[in-house]
Design a protein around this motif. Structure first.
Motif, PDB file in Angstrom:
ATOM      1  N   ALA C 275      46.344  25.251  31.128  1.00 26.24           N
ATOM      2  CA  ALA C 275      46.512  24.771  32.572  1.00 26.24           C
ATOM      3  C   ALA C 275      47.074  25.694  33.765  1.00 26.24           C
ATOM      4  CB  ALA C 275      47.368  23.478  32.605  1.00 26.24           C
ATOM      5  N   ILE C 276      47.578  26.837  33.002  1.00 27.32           N
ATOM      6  CA  ILE C 276      48.269  27.724  33.995  1.00 27.32           C
ATOM      7  C   ILE C 276      47.384  28.886  33.568  1.00 27.32           C
ATOM      8  CG2 ILE C 276      50.052  28.745  32.420  1.00 27.32           C
ATOM      9  CD1 ILE C 276      51.522  29.608  34.793  1.00 27.32           C
ATOM     10  N   TYR C 277      46.621  29.542  34.386  1.00 26.69           N
ATOM     11  CA  TYR C 277      45.584  30.492  34.051  1.00 26.69           C
ATOM     12  C   TYR C 277      45.147  31.355  35.251  1.00 26.69           C
ATOM     13  CZ  TYR C 277      42.123  27.311  36.818  1.00 26.69           C
ATOM     14  OH  TYR C 277      41.668  27.024  37.907  1.00 26.69           O
ATOM     15  N   THR C 278      44.545  32.516  34.760  1.00 31.90           N
ATOM     16  CA  THR C 278      43.977  33.447  35.672  1.00 31.90           C
ATOM     17  C   THR C 278      42.374  33.195  35.609  1.00 31.90           C
ATOM     18  OG1 THR C 278      44.072  35.267  34.347  1.00 31.90           O
ATOM     19  CG2 THR C 278      45.372  35.310  36.212  1.00 31.90           C
ATOM     20  N   LEU C 279      41.588  33.327  36.647  1.00 35.29           N
ATOM     21  CA  LEU C 279      40.157  33.230  36.339  1.00 35.29           C
ATOM     22  C   LEU C 279      39.333  34.120  35.231  1.00 35.29           C
ATOM     23  CD1 LEU C 279      38.898  31.183  38.017  1.00 35.29           C
ATOM     24  CD2 LEU C 279      37.934  32.890  39.562  1.00 35.29           C
ATOM     25  N   PHE C 280      39.960  35.538  35.427  1.00 30.02           N
ATOM     26  CA  PHE C 280      39.356  36.091  34.278  1.00 30.02           C
ATOM     27  C   PHE C 280      40.258  37.331  34.371  1.00 30.02           C
ATOM     28  CE2 PHE C 280      37.389  39.155  37.652  1.00 30.02           C
ATOM     29  CZ  PHE C 280      37.189  38.028  38.571  1.00 30.02           C
ATOM     30  N   PRO C 281      40.001  38.300  32.905  1.00 32.67           N
ATOM     31  CA  PRO C 281      41.318  39.178  33.202  1.00 32.67           C
ATOM     32  C   PRO C 281      41.380  40.037  34.091  1.00 32.67           C
ATOM     33  CG  PRO C 281      39.771  38.842  30.909  1.00 32.67           C
ATOM     34  CD  PRO C 281      39.055  38.076  32.196  1.00 32.67           C
ATOM     35  N   GLN C 282      40.373  40.708  34.797  1.00 30.96           N
ATOM     36  CA  GLN C 282      40.424  41.592  35.876  1.00 30.96           C
ATOM     37  C   GLN C 282      40.788  40.853  37.139  1.00 30.96           C
ATOM     38  OE1 GLN C 282      37.809  41.167  34.035  1.00 30.96           O
ATOM     39  NE2 GLN C 282      37.505  42.628  32.572  1.00 30.96           N
ATOM     40  N   ALA C 283      41.142  39.731  37.332  1.00 29.45           N
ATOM     41  CA  ALA C 283      41.186  39.030  38.509  1.00 29.45           C
ATOM     42  C   ALA C 283      42.026  39.770  39.524  1.00 29.45           C
ATOM     43  CB  ALA C 283      41.862  37.738  38.119  1.00 29.45           C
ATOM     44  N   VAL C 284      41.387  39.560  40.730  1.00 28.86           N
ATOM     45  CA  VAL C 284      42.259  40.210  41.874  1.00 28.86           C
ATOM     46  C   VAL C 284      42.778  39.013  42.844  1.00 28.86           C
ATOM     47  CG1 VAL C 284      42.429  41.716  43.888  1.00 28.86           C
ATOM     48  CG2 VAL C 284      41.349  42.303  41.580  1.00 28.86           C
ATOM     49  N   PRO C 285      43.753  38.556  43.274  1.00 29.85           N
ATOM     50  CA  PRO C 285      45.082  38.887  42.684  1.00 29.85           C
ATOM     51  C   PRO C 285      45.222  38.394  41.170  1.00 29.85           C
ATOM     52  CG  PRO C 285      45.389  37.216  44.307  1.00 29.85           C
ATOM     53  CD  PRO C 285      43.998  37.608  44.254  1.00 29.85           C
ATOM     54  N   ASN C 286      46.106  39.094  40.243  1.00 26.97           N
ATOM     55  CA  ASN C 286      46.279  38.790  39.024  1.00 26.97           C
ATOM     56  C   ASN C 286      47.467  37.633  38.651  1.00 26.97           C
ATOM     57  OD1 ASN C 286      45.330  38.986  36.246  1.00 26.97           O
ATOM     58  ND2 ASN C 286      46.126  41.206  35.830  1.00 26.97           N
ATOM     59  N   THR C 287      47.553  36.966  39.809  1.00 24.80           N
ATOM     60  CA  THR C 287      48.861  36.025  39.559  1.00 24.80           C
ATOM     61  C   THR C 287      48.113  34.911  39.149  1.00 24.80           C
ATOM     62  OG1 THR C 287      49.531  36.954  41.600  1.00 24.80           O
ATOM     63  CG2 THR C 287      50.587  35.038  40.746  1.00 24.80           C
ATOM     64  N   PRO C 288      48.665  34.410  38.034  1.00 27.03           N
ATOM     65  CA  PRO C 288      48.014  32.877  37.557  1.00 27.03           C
ATOM     66  C   PRO C 288      48.347  31.935  38.567  1.00 27.03           C
ATOM     67  CG  PRO C 288      50.018  33.593  36.176  1.00 27.03           C
ATOM     68  CD  PRO C 288      49.704  34.651  37.260  1.00 27.03           C
ATOM     69  N   VAL C 289      47.779  30.753  38.376  1.00 28.87           N
ATOM     70  CA  VAL C 289      47.834  29.494  39.193  1.00 28.87           C
ATOM     71  C   VAL C 289      47.863  28.436  38.100  1.00 28.87           C
ATOM     72  CG1 VAL C 289      46.223  28.031  40.096  1.00 28.87           C
ATOM     73  CG2 VAL C 289      46.637  30.154  41.237  1.00 28.87           C
ATOM     74  N   ILE C 290      48.726  27.222  38.731  1.00 30.36           N
ATOM     75  CA  ILE C 290      48.986  25.964  37.840  1.00 30.36           C
ATOM     76  C   ILE C 290      48.015  25.079  38.264  1.00 30.36           C
ATOM     77  CG2 ILE C 290      50.045  24.203  37.231  1.00 30.36           C
ATOM     78  CD1 ILE C 290      52.651  25.801  37.101  1.00 30.36           C
ATOM     79  N   ASP C 291      46.993  24.613  37.049  1.00 27.28           N
ATOM     80  CA  ASP C 291      45.890  23.527  37.439  1.00 27.28           C
ATOM     81  C   ASP C 291      46.666  22.082  37.478  1.00 27.28           C
ATOM     82  OD1 ASP C 291      43.030  22.525  35.713  1.00 27.28           O
ATOM     83  OD2 ASP C 291      43.936  21.673  37.444  1.00 27.28           O
TER      84      ASP C 291
END
Lengths: 299, 192, 685
Positions: C275-291
Motif C-alpha cells: 500500500a506504500i509504494y514507488t511505481l518502479f525501482p528507478q522512479a523519479v521522484p523516488n519518494t513512496p506514496v501511500i495508496d
C-alpha cells in the motif's frame, strides 16, 4: 396476454417433439399461445439461396398474418427467428428489399406494418415469461443433473437476442433456475453443420461429432439445445446406423423438453420417445447425478 | 487452383463493382485479406477455395471460377465469419448472393448438386406453403443419389417408428392469393 | 466630422484552379458582383492567394481607394490570415477585408453548376452587404507569461520539458502518477536497436528531476484552466502522498514491511506491491506514496507500521490534497495513450486462458525487473516450447480501433527476437501486413526472418484449448488461415502474446474539454494541420506531442515533442501575443442586468460590477465567439462586426440581391481586358 406462436416447418415434422414439449411447458407456466392461422414456411437458408425476395416475402406473410392479432410472437426455431428478424430490420430500415416485399404481399392481398416483435423461445422464457416464474414452478426433477448448454449458430450470430454473441448465458440461467448444474464446454456456439445435413451428410455429421466430443469432455448427463435442427444433428452424430436400437449414452433434449422436465412434466407430454436415439427417458432417470449438496459449478 | 496466367481481357473486370453494388456487398471493398473468415469457417475444409480466397478472386474478376466454385454451396450459414470480420463485411449474405447468381447464370459447380436441393425446397414451399421432408428427400435423392438414399433408411425407419415422419404434404388455405404473392415475388427478384 | 463617404468595395473572385471555376461560372459571378452597389472593382483570377493575385488587391486598394475588400474564394480558415496581411500592407485596416466562402460552402458541395453559380452570387452579395457596414478594428498586444506547463511525464513530456527548460524558460511538468516515465518505463528493450528502455530513459528522467528550471509536479492533476492566450491560469491538485519528500531518504523499509498487498498496476496486475509504494525501482521522484484505498491505517485505523519504522519521520498521515495555481504562457499536452483491452475480443481468449498475455504483460514478464524476474514462463512455471504472437489485436478493426497502431508490427518482431533469445522456442508471428517503415525497421525484419521465426500471414481466427488432433493436452490451439500458402492451419502453442493496439486515454474527453482541444472520431487530439503543423492545436498557445494525438514510435514522439517545445519557445520568446480584436460590447441602456450573458460565456469573460451596476466584458478573456450576443434576450450585447444591423443587412443582401444592384443611372461595369470589370471612378458622394 396471448402470445402469437409461429411453429416453423420442422415443428410439424422431424421436430414434432419440440412443439409437443413447448405447448406442454406453456400450459404449465400459464402462457397462452395462439398459433398463427395458415402460417407458411419462413424460407430460411434454402429459399434465400434461390430467391431472396421470395424468401423474405414468405417470412413477411407470417408477420402480416400475425399483425392484426398481436404484437408479440414466439418461435422455437432460431433459423425462423433470424429470418423473421431480418424482415423486421428490412422494414424498419426502409431498404429497397422491403419495398419489393410489400409489393409481393399486396399481390396476395396482405400488408405488414413492421410492428410485430419476434422472440425465440429461449429469450421468451428468460425475459418475457421471466426466470422468476420458471424458478417458482420448478421441481426437484433435474436436481443433480449436469446439463451441457449447446447454443449453435443462428441464435447468437449475427444477432444475439438479449445475450452475448461469444459467451451467451441465457441457457445457463435457465438451467440454474431449474435447479440443475451447468456442464460448461468449449465450443457451445460452434456450428453443428445442419445446413449440410441433407446434401453432405457425412461432412455435417463430422462437425456435429466434434461438438459431441467437446461436450463429452465435460461429462454432462444431458445435452440441451434451443434449435430443432441442432438437436436432430447431434442425435444423428450419436445414432449408430448399424445398431439403430442401441440405447443412448447421452440424451440430447431440445430447450422445451428440458424446461418441461424441470417443471415436472411427464416424458409423454414432452415427446421424449420421439428422439432419434432410443432410451432417452431411461437414461435420464438412471444417469449418474451429482449429490444434492453440491452447488452449481462450471466444469 | 490450377497454375495459369490470367489475362485481363478474359476476366470479368467489373465483377468486384457488381458485388460491391449489391445491398449485401456494402463493405466488400474494405477487405484486408486478413484471412479471419477462412480461419474461422467450420466448413473451410470442404471448400475448393476458402472464403478469403473467393474475395481475392472476386477482386481479380474471376467470375466463372467464383460462381463455379464449391464454396457457396458448402457454406453452412453459421455467420462466424460475419461476426469476426474486422472490416464488417456481410460475408454470409454475399455467399447467398453468389448462390443465387450461380443458379441464375447457370454457372453452378458441376461437382455438387446442392443447388438442386435448394431448388426443390423452394418449389415445394412455393406450391404447398410448408416444407415436407419426405417429399423433398424423394425428389432430391431418389433418382440421383440412390446409394445415399439407402444409407438413410435406418434413420428413416426410426423416424417412422417415432411418428415424426410427415407423409402428407400440407396445403396452404388461401392458395390463390398465396400463389399470386409467390409469383409477384419471383417476378420482382428476376427484375434485379 | 468628415463627410461619410459611400463605401468603395473591391470584389475578387478566385478560380482556385478548377476547385471553384470547375463548377461555378466565375466570370459571370464577377460580372454580377461588379453590378452591386458600392462595388467599384470586381475581378476574377486563377489563384488569389498567389503573389500576383494578392498584388491585384494591393494595387486596387491604392488606385481605387478601396475601403472594403471581399475575397470570394476558399474558407477563411485557409487564407483569412493571408488576405488580411495583403490589405494591411496596402494600408487598409485588415478587419475591412472579409472572405466569401464559395468553395467549401458552394462549389465543393453543389452538384448543379447553374445552382452553384447562383449560390456564389448570393453569397458574395451577402458578404458585400456585410462589408458595407464594417468598422475598422485593431488587435491588442498582451505580454506572455514566460513559463510553460507540460502535461504528462512520459518520454514526449520529458523531452518537451527538457527542451523548454534548456532554452531558459520555467517549466511545470505535471504528471498524475507519482513518477515520470510513462509507458516507456514499462518496456524492456526498444526496437530496432534493442536498447534497454530504462537505460536510455532514466538519465532523462533524472535530468528532469534535477533541472533548475523544471518544477516536477508528480501525483498532480489539472482541475481547471482559465485565462487567455499567453496568460493562462491552471489550477492543479497536488494529491496527498502522505510522505514528506524533504525528509524521505529513500531507504525503502516502509515498502518492505507494509503488510497490505495489492496487485501491482505497473506489472499489469501480475505481481504485487504494497500500500506504500514507488511505481518502479528507478522512479523519479523516488519518494513512496501511500495508496489510501488499500492502506490498513486509512481503511481500518490500525497498523501504522511505516510510521513506526521510518527513521526520518517522513510519514505524515495528516497530509491533505493541495490546490496550486500556475501562471503559464504556453501549454504542451503529452498525456499519452492507453492499450486496447483484449477482453473485448473474446476470440483470443484473453482473460479466459491463463497463458494468453497482452503486450504490456509480456513486456513486464521479459523485463528483468518484472514479475518473473525476466524469465519467460507459462502460468504453471514451464518454459514455453512454442509461442504464438498475434498482430493487430483490436487495430484495423471496424468494431474496435479502425486505425493501424503503427508500432505493433515492430514490437511483435521485438518480442519474437527476445523470446528466441531467452528460450529458443519455436515462434509464430501471425500478421496481416508487415509494417516496418522507420529507420532500420525493414533491416530488423530481415534480421528476424533469418532467426527462423515462422511468419504466417493470416489473422488468427480463434484461440481455444480444443486439442488439434486429439493428442495435445493443456495447450492452446490457434486456428488461422495461412493466406500465402492457401491452407487453414491449427497450431498448438504453450503461450500466446497479443499485440494490443493503442487507443486514447480513457479521460481524453475530459482533458480535451479542460483545454478546449478537439478530438477526432477515434478520440485522439486533433493537430492544427495534419501535414504542416502536427504539433500545434487550434489554440495558438497549446501544443500536443506524443501518443495522445495518434499512435507512434519513440523517435517520432521525441521529434514531435521537440517540435511542440520549439512552438512554445517561439511563442514565449516573442514576449507578447496579439489578442483577437473582435470582442463583445454591452449597451448599458438596453441591458436589463439579467446576467444571462455572465452565465453562458464559455470563457467566463463577462462579470457584473455591482458598484458600477454594469456588465463588464474583460477584453483579454473575450474570444469574440458571440454566445452572449445570441443569448441576450434584449439584444444589448453584441460582438464587433457581428452586430444585429450588420447581420440583418447581410441576410437582406443574400435574399434580395437585386435590391442592391446599381440602378441605370450609376455607372455600370465596363469590361477590361483580362481581369474582370472595373466601374468608372464613381463620383464621390
Amino acid at each position: 396476454m396471448k402470445y402469437l406462436y409461429y411453429p416453423g416447418c420442422s415443428s410439424k415434422g422431424t421436430s414434432r417433439a419440440y412443439e409437443e414439449a413447448l405447448l406442454s411447458v406453456c400450459r404449465k407456466l400459464g402462457v397462452e399461445l395462439e398459433e398463427i392461422e395458415d402460417w407458411n414456411c419462413c424460407g430460411a437458408t434454402s429459399v434465400v439461396a434461390v430467391n431472396k425476395v421470395l424468401a423474405f416475402t414468405l417470412s413477411a406473410r407470417n408477420l402480416a398474418l400475425a399483425e392484426p392479432k398481436g404484437k408479440e410472437m414466439m418461435t422455437p426455431c432460431p433459423s425462423c427467428w433470424l429470418m423473421l428478424t431480418k424482415v423486421n430490420m428490412a422494414f424498419h430500415e426502409g431498404v429497397a428489399l422491403a419495398d419489393k416485399v410489400r409489393q409481393a404481399l399486396a399481390a396476395g392481398g396482405l400488408n405488414y406494418g413492421g410492428t410485430v416483435n419476434v422472440h425465440h423461445l429461449l429469450d421468451f422464457l428468460v425475459n418475457v415469461v421471466g426466470l422468476d416464474k420458471v424458478k417458482k414452478a420448478a421441481t426437484d426433477s433435474l436436481k443433480g443433473h449436469r446439463i451441457a448448454p449447446y447454443y449453435g449458430c443462428q441464435i447468437v450470430r449475427p444477432y444475439a437476442e438479449s445475450d452475448d454473441t461469444y459467451n451467451p448465458q441465457n441457457m445457463e440461467k435457465l438451467i440454474e433456475a431449474l435447479g440443475a448444474k451447468v456442464a460448461q464446454f468449449e465450443g457451445k456456439t460452434a456450428c453443428c453443420g445442419g445446413a449440410l445435413m441433407a446434401t453432405r451428410k457425412d461432412d455435417g455429421v463430422e462437425m456435429s461429432r466434434n461438438i459431441l466430443k467437446s461436450i463429452k469432455r465435460a461429462s454432462p448427463t444431458i445435452v440441451v439445445t434451443p434449435c430443432p435442427l441442432c438437436q436432430l444433428n447431434l442425435e444423428l452424430a450419436e445414432f449408430d446406423e448399424k445398431q439403430p436400437w442401441k440405447e443412448t449414452e447421452l440424451p440430447v433434449l431440445n430447450l422445451a423438453q428440458l424446461v418441461g422436465l424441470g417443471l415436472g412434466l411427464t416424458p409423454k407430454e414432452l415427446g421424449l420417445s420421439r428422439s432419434l436415439l432410443p432410451g432417452v427417458e431411461k437414461k435420464i432417470k438412471t444417469a449418474k447425478k451429482d449429490s444434492a449438496s453440491l452447488e452449481t459449478a462450471q466444469v | 487452383m490450377k497454375n495459369r496466367i490470367l489475362l485481363e481481357s478474359e476476366q470479368h473486370r467489373d465483377f468486384l463493382e457488381e458485388i460491391a453494388a449489391l445491398p449485401e456487398g456494402e463493405r466488400v471493398l474494405s477487405c484486408l485479406q486478413c484471412g479471419t473468415c477462412s480461419g474461422t469457417c467450420p466448413a473451410a475444409s470442404l471448400m475448393d477455395y476458402a472464403p478469403r480466397q473467393i474475395f481475392a478472386m472476386i477482386r481479380a474478376g474471376m467470375k466463372k471460377d467464383v460462381l463455379g466454385s464449391l464454396t457457396p454451396w458448402m457454406c453452412s450459414s453459421c455467420y462466424e465469419c460475419t461476426v469476426k470480420c474486422p472490416a464488417q463485411i456481410k460475408i454470409t449474405e454475399i455467399m447467398y448472393a453468389l448462390k443465387r447468381a450461380a443458379i441464375k447464370q447457370g454457372l453452378a459447380s458441376p461437382d455438387t448438386d446442392v443447388y438442386r436441393f435448394y431448388q426443390h425446397f423452394t418449389d415445394i414451399v412455393s406450391k404447398h406453403g410448408r416444407m415436407n421432408e419426405m417429399l423433398l428427400m424423394m425428389r432430391y435423392m431418389a433418382l440421383r443419389h440412390p446409394v445415399a438414399m439407402m444409407s438413410r433408411v435406418p434413420v428413416g425407419m426410426r423416424m417412422m417408428m417415432t411418428g415424426v415422419m410427415q407423409v402428407q404434404p400440407h396445403r396452404v388455405k388461401n392458395a390463390d392469393s398465396f400463389q399470386k404473392m409467390v409469383e409477384k415475388a419471383a417476378a420482382l427478384e428476376a427484375q434485379q | 466630422m468628415p463627410k461619410k463617404r459611400t463605401p468603395r468595395i473591391g470584389v475578387y473572385v478566385c478560380h482556385c484552379g478548377s476547385n471553384i471555376a470547375g463548377k461555378v461560372d466565375v466570370k459571370a459571378v464577377a460580372a454580377t458582383a461588379g453590378r452591386l452597389s458600392d462595388v467599384v472593382v470586381a475581378r476574377d483570377y486563377q489563384f488569389m492567394c498567389s503573389e500576383p493575385g494578392q498584388e491585384l488587391i494591393r494595387q486596387d486598394i491604392k488606385e481605387h481607394e478601396l475601403d472594403g475588400v471581399v475575397v470570394a474564394a476558399c474558407s477563411p480558415l485557409m487564407h483569412e490570415k493571408t488576405f488580411r496581411r495583403t490589405c494591411a500592407t496596402a494600408g487598409l485596416n485588415h478587419y475591412l477585408m472579409q472572405m466569401a466562402n464559395i468553395r467549401e460552402q458552394c462549389s465543393w458541395v453543389t452538384e448543379d453548376p447553374a445552382a452553384a453559380t447562383d449560390k456564389a452570387k448570393s453569397i458574395i452579395s451577402g458578404t458585400v452587404g456585410w462589408v458595407r457596414n464594417l468598422r475598422p478594428l485593431a488587435e491588442r498586444e498582451v505580454p506572455v507569461v514566460p513559463a510553460v506547463m507540460v502535461l504528462g511525464g512520459g518520454i514526449a513530456g520529458i523531452q518537451a520539458a527538457l527542451q523548454c527548460a534548456d532554452a531558459g524558460y520555467k517549466v511545470y511538468l505535471v504528471e498524475r502518477k507519482q513518477s515520470v516515465g510513462g509507458h516507456m518505463a514499462m518496456l524492456d528493450k526498444t526496437f530496432p536497436t534493442l536498447d534497454c528502455s530504462a537505460c536510455i530513459l532514466t538519465p532523462k528522467m533524472v535530468s528532469v528531476g534535477q533541472h533548475p528550471n523544471i518544477e516536477l509536479m508528480t501525483y498532480c492533476e489539472v482541475e481547471e484552466v482559465s485565462g487567455y492566450a499567453g496568460n493562462m491560469k491552471i489550477k492543479v491538485r497536488r494529491k496527498a502522498t502522505c510522505v514528506d519528500a524533504e525528509k524521505c531518504n529513500g531507504c525503502g523499509i516502509c515498502k518492505e514491511k507494509c503488510p497490505a498487498k495489492v496487485p501491482n498496476e505497473f506489472e499489469q496486475g501480475k505481481g504485487e506491491r504494497r500500500a506504500i509504494y514507488t511505481l518502479f525501482p528507478q522512479a523519479v521522484p523516488n519518494t513512496p506514496v501511500i495508496d489510501r484505498d488499500n492502506c490498513i491505517f486509512f481503511q481500518k485505523g490500525k497498523c501504522r507500521a511505516c510510521e513506526k519504522l521510518c527513521k526520518t519521520g517522513a510519514i505524515n498521515y495528516e497530509d491533505q490534497d493541495k490546490i496550486v495555481e500556475l501562471d503559464v504562457g504556453a501549454i504542451i499536452i503529452a498525456t499519452g495513450h492507453s492499450v486496447f483491452d483484449a477482453k473485448d475480443m473474446p476470440q483470443y481468449g484473453y482473460g479466459k486462458y491463463a497463458d494468453v498475455y497482452s503486450s504490456l504483460e509480456f513486456e513486464r514478464m521479459v523485463n528483468a525487473g518484472g514479475f518473473t524476474q525476466g524469465h519467460i514462463k507459462t502460468s504453471d512455471g514451464r518454459t514455453p516450447e512454442t509461442v504464438g504472437i498475434i498482430h493487430c489485436v483490436g487495430s484495423r478493426d471496424q468494431r474496435y480501433l479502425p486505425h493501424c497502431s503503427e508500432v505493433c508490427c515492430m514490437y511483435s518482431l521485438k518480442f519474437a527476437h527476445l523470446i528466441k533469445e531467452h528460450t529458443g522456442a519455436t515462434i509464430y508471428n501471425f500478421y496481416i501486413d508487415m509494417r516496418c517503415v522507420g529507420k532500420g525497421y525493414e533491416e530488423f525484419y530481415d534480421r528476424l526472418l533469418n532467426e527462423n521465426i515462422r511468419f504466417v500471414r493470416g489473422k488468427v481466427a480463434s484461440v481455444s484449448n480444443e486439442p488439434a488432433n486429439g493428442s495435445e493436452r493443456d495447450r492452446l490451439v490457434l486456428q488461422v488461415e495461412d493466406t500465402l500458402a492457401g491452407v487453414v492451419r491449427k497450431i498448438p502453442v504453450d503461450m500466446v502474446v497479443l499485440a494490443n493496439g493503442l487507443q486514447p486515454q480513457k479521460d481524453a474527453e475530459e482533458v480535451g474539454r479542460l483545454f478546449g482541444i478537439s478530438r477526432n472520431k477515434a478520440g485522439f487530439f486533433i493537430e492544427q494541420h495534419p501535414k504542416l503543423n502536427p504539433f500545434g492545436t487550434s489554440n495558438s498557445c497549446i501544443f500536443i506531442a506524443g501518443t495522445c494525438c495518434d499512435p507512434k514510435d519513440i523517435p517520432y514522439a521525441v521529434s514531435q515533442a521537440s517540435a511542440a517545445a520549439s512552438g512554445a519557445i517561439t511563442l514565449l520568446s516573442q514576449g507578447k501575443v496579439l489578442v483577437e480584436a473582435i470582442g463583445a460590447h454591452a449597451d448599458d441602456d438596453l441591458c436589463s442586468r439579467c446576467l444571462t450573458c455572465v452565465s453562458i460565456c464559455p470563457y467566463k469573460a463577462i462579470s457584473y460590477d455591482a458598484e458600477l451596476d454594469k456588465t463588464v466584458v474583460d477584453e483579454t478573456l473575450c474570444h469574440g465567439c458571440g454566445t452572449c450576443a445570441a443569448g441576450c434576450p434584449a439584444g444589448a450585447i453584441e460582438s464587433d462586426n457581428f452586430t444585429q444591423p450588420q447581420i440583418l443587412h447581410e441576410i437582406e443582401a443574400i435574399l434580395l440581391s437585386d435590391k442592391f444592384m446599381k440602378t441605370d443611372g450609376e455607372e455600370g461595369a465596363k469590361a477590361t481586358e483580362d481581369t474582370g470589370t472595373v466601374a468608372g471612378k464613381a463620383a464621390e458622394a
